[in-house]
Design an enzyme around this catalytic site. Structure first.
Site, PDB file in Angstrom:
ATOM      1  N   CYS A 250      38.650  25.230  42.411  1.00 26.48           N
ATOM      2  CA  CYS A 250      39.598  24.641  43.365  1.00 26.48           C
ATOM      3  C   CYS A 250      38.844  23.958  44.518  1.00 26.48           C
ATOM      4  O   CYS A 250      38.271  22.895  44.314  1.00 26.48           O
ATOM      5  CB  CYS A 250      40.583  25.716  43.816  1.00 26.48           C
ATOM      6  SG  CYS A 250      42.080  25.040  44.515  1.00 26.48           S
TER       7      CYS A 250
ATOM      8  N   GLU B  55      40.019  33.779  38.934  1.00 26.13           N
ATOM      9  CA  GLU B  55      39.726  35.102  39.522  1.00 26.13           C
ATOM     10  C   GLU B  55      40.990  35.813  39.987  1.00 26.13           C
ATOM     11  O   GLU B  55      40.941  36.995  40.311  1.00 26.13           O
ATOM     12  CB  GLU B  55      38.726  34.951  40.686  1.00 26.13           C
ATOM     13  CG  GLU B  55      39.298  34.440  41.999  1.00 26.13           C
ATOM     14  CD  GLU B  55      39.627  32.945  41.992  1.00 26.13           C
ATOM     15  OE1 GLU B  55      39.455  32.296  40.953  1.00 26.13           O
ATOM     16  OE2 GLU B  55      40.084  32.453  43.040  1.00 26.13           O
TER      17      GLU B  55
ATOM     18  N   HIS C 226      42.765  29.023  39.723  1.00 20.94           N
ATOM     19  CA  HIS C 226      41.988  30.198  40.164  1.00 20.94           C
ATOM     20  C   HIS C 226      41.917  31.284  39.084  1.00 20.94           C
ATOM     21  O   HIS C 226      42.758  32.200  39.090  1.00 20.94           O
ATOM     22  CB  HIS C 226      42.669  30.808  41.394  1.00 20.94           C
ATOM     23  CG  HIS C 226      42.524  29.995  42.629  1.00 20.94           C
ATOM     24  ND1 HIS C 226      41.579  30.250  43.592  1.00 20.94           N
ATOM     25  CD2 HIS C 226      43.211  28.914  43.062  1.00 20.94           C
ATOM     26  CE1 HIS C 226      41.682  29.373  44.567  1.00 20.94           C
ATOM     27  NE2 HIS C 226      42.668  28.548  44.261  1.00 20.94           N
TER      28      HIS C 226
HETATM   29  N1  GLN Z   1      43.749  22.325  48.872  1.00 24.44           N
HETATM   30  C1  GLN Z   1      42.533  23.048  49.157  1.00 24.44           C
HETATM   31  C2  GLN Z   1      41.422  22.106  49.596  1.00 24.44           C
HETATM   32  O1  GLN Z   1      41.618  20.937  49.565  1.00 24.44           O
HETATM   33  C3  GLN Z   1      42.057  23.807  47.941  1.00 24.44           C
HETATM   34  C4  GLN Z   1      42.982  24.947  47.657  1.00 24.44           C
HETATM   35  C5  GLN Z   1      42.333  26.109  47.004  1.00 24.44           C
HETATM   36  O2  GLN Z   1      41.105  26.233  46.906  1.00 24.44           O
HETATM   37  N2  GLN Z   1      43.173  27.013  46.567  1.00 24.44           N
HETATM   38  O3  GLN Z   1      40.380  22.535  49.991  1.00 24.44           O
END
Ligand code: GLN
Length: 205
Positions: free
Chosen positions: A87, A186, A184
């Site tokens: 992410c 995890e 995610h």
């Molecule tokens: N939207 C977040 C970002 O741009 C990422 C979200 C996340 O890691 N769950 O950093």
């Protein structure tokens, strides 16, 4: 074989969950390894594998600039150390990122993963969701994807292998020693993606 040294980048984000999932994956794979939380260039330079967790990519990038981690990260990744960006971690690895609503955010990026990212591609916090996805190229036919303010990949270079798509958007890729997901793993009980990552570490040793 000597014991592998696996790190979770602990500047910001969901570090503990990745620590637990990595420990379980290493155990399952029968690998002898230590897992530690890393922050400093010195700690980063000694790793055999690294997870950059989810969180807030702008904050993570700025903290990495301040403490010198950014250069250390670039060095180990360029040197072939396996890295798993989740992410915000995937955003940090990318060459190019814009926000779906705000457009350019001019945030510090590692500039290695050859993709163009759209941040918050599925909406904001209230639009977070779970969906069943598959990552067939790496033998995972079903996986519960947890998407939290998730980014998506709009375009990817020819050196990037697409592992999964959801709603026509790319949500998991591999580029050499880099594995990256929009969602995610995890935050589920399923450790198959972490297991794939620790196998990448095993092969690179
Ligand atoms: N939207 C977040 C970002 O741009 C990422 C979200 C996340 O890691 N769950 O950093």
């Amino acid at each position: 074989m000597t014991e592998s040294n696996v790190g979770i980048l602990a500047l910001q984000g969901d570090v503990t969950e990745n620590f637990m999932a990595t420990m379980a994956a290493l155990h399952d794979a029968g690998m002898d390894a230590t897992v530690s939380q890393v922050k400093t260039p010195d700690q980063i330079s000694k790793l055999d594998g690294l997870i950059i967790p989810g969180g807030e990519s702008t904050m993570m990038g700025q903290l990495s600039m301040v403490n010198g981690a950014m250069n250390a990260l670039k060095e180990i990744i360029d040197g072939g150390t396996p890295v798993f960006g989740i992410c915000a971690g995937m955003i940090l690895l990318s060459k190019n990122s814009t926000d779906r609503v705000m457009g350019s955010t001019e945030q510090p990026l590692l500039d290695i993963l050859d993709v163009e990212i759209e941040r918050n591609s599925f909406g904001r916090q209230k639009d977070s969701f779970q969906a069943e996805i598959s990552l067939d190229p790496i033998g995972i036919s079903s996986f519960q994807g947890v998407f939290i303010r998730a980014p998506a990949i709009l375009t990817s270079g020819s050196n990037v292998e697409v592992l999964s798509k959801f709603n026509e958007k790319i949500i998991a890729v591999k580029q050499g020693n880099i594995l990256a997901t929009s969602f995610h793993p995890e935050l589920t009980q399923d450790i198959s993606l972490h297991k794939h990552f620790v196998e990448m570490i095993k092969e690179s040793n």
